[in-house]
Design a protein around this motif. Sequence first.
Motif, short mmCIF file in Angstrom:
data_model
loop_
_atom_site.label_atom_id
_atom_site.label_comp_id
_atom_site.label_asym_id
_atom_site.label_seq_id
_atom_site.Cartn_x
_atom_site.Cartn_y
_atom_site.Cartn_z
N THR A 1 -19.34 114.71 120.89
CA THR A 1 -19.13 114.90 119.60
C THR A 1 -18.87 116.55 119.51
OG1 THR A 1 -20.27 113.00 118.81
CG2 THR A 1 -19.46 114.91 117.37
N HIS B 1 -14.85 113.03 122.44
CA HIS B 1 -14.07 111.95 122.00
C HIS B 1 -14.03 111.85 120.47
CE1 HIS B 1 -17.73 109.33 121.56
NE2 HIS B 1 -18.07 110.03 122.60
N ARG B 2 -15.10 112.42 119.95
CA ARG B 2 -15.25 112.39 118.58
C ARG B 2 -15.12 113.88 118.02
NH1 ARG B 2 -19.58 109.35 118.30
NH2 ARG B 2 -18.35 107.42 117.65
N TRP C 1 -6.34 111.84 115.06
CA TRP C 1 -6.21 110.34 115.22
C TRP C 1 -5.24 109.68 116.32
CZ3 TRP C 1 -3.00 106.47 112.96
CH2 TRP C 1 -3.57 105.06 112.96
N SER D 1 -6.24 109.60 119.48
CA SER D 1 -7.42 108.70 119.86
C SER D 1 -8.85 109.40 119.53
CB SER D 1 -7.29 107.92 121.30
OG SER D 1 -5.98 107.32 121.27
N TYR D 2 -8.91 110.38 119.14
CA TYR D 2 -10.26 111.14 118.72
C TYR D 2 -10.95 110.20 117.45
CZ TYR D 2 -9.34 115.28 121.60
OH TYR D 2 -9.39 115.98 122.53
N SER D 3 -12.27 109.91 117.66
CA SER D 3 -12.88 109.37 116.38
C SER D 3 -13.04 110.53 115.62
CB SER D 3 -14.13 108.68 117.02
OG SER D 3 -13.95 107.44 117.63
N LEU D 4 -13.05 109.96 114.31
CA LEU D 4 -12.94 111.27 113.32
C LEU D 4 -14.29 111.10 112.16
CD1 LEU D 4 -9.30 111.49 112.63
CD2 LEU D 4 -11.07 113.39 113.54
N VAL D 5 -15.12 111.77 112.04
CA VAL D 5 -15.99 112.03 110.86
C VAL D 5 -15.52 113.22 109.83
CG1 VAL D 5 -18.62 112.36 110.48
CG2 VAL D 5 -17.97 111.00 112.29
N GLY E 1 -10.89 107.48 109.91
CA GLY E 1 -12.35 107.87 110.32
C GLY E 1 -13.44 107.72 109.32
N LYS E 2 -14.55 108.32 109.20
CA LYS E 2 -15.85 107.90 108.51
C LYS E 2 -15.85 109.14 107.65
CE LYS E 2 -17.70 104.65 111.62
NZ LYS E 2 -17.88 103.67 110.94
#
Length: 195
Positions: A16, A127-128, A148, A151-155, A181-182
Amino acid sequence: MTATAPHAPLTLDDGTALVLIDLQQGILALPTTKPAAEILGNGIALAEAFRAHRLPVVLVRVAWSPDGGDLPTTDVDRPGPATAPPAAFSDIPAELAALGDVVVTKRHWGAFTGTELDLQLRRRGIHRIVLAGLSTSVGVESTARTAWEHSYSLVFAEDATADTDPASHAHSFGKIFPRIGKVSTTAEIIAALNG
């Protein structure tokens, strides 16, 4: 928080990175939906927490050449600046920056277009992305959409993000960000890092 659906506790791993968008002198001086000092303070808190866990902190700023030759096109209904702002416009506040941070200079709304951001993240095994900054519907959302698509995870740290327009901020956090994302808070993100 804008998101209404309950969500599972946030978990963050060593893949992250924190990416802060346009927390720079010229943009922090704009009238925003939340006080700039609050946004900057939460950005600093996030950056310090990421550094404490030896996770990457990426400070993204927008700047253009002094001659303005790399300014975005003005053939639009609501053009941006016609000339490059002074160099101090792009200065990152001293209280935010630290040795070892990755600094990326962009020339468009999004931080991926025409920059080395993707390379800097992937070579560090990221990756995030925890994403925050100014402004919600421009730099942050443009960066988030491309992240996104890559393909990255997002917060999203909502309380470390603001816009110049309340409706635009609400739309991004209510309609767009929960789909890619979150949505979280500075305190929840720091707790996840410490957990």
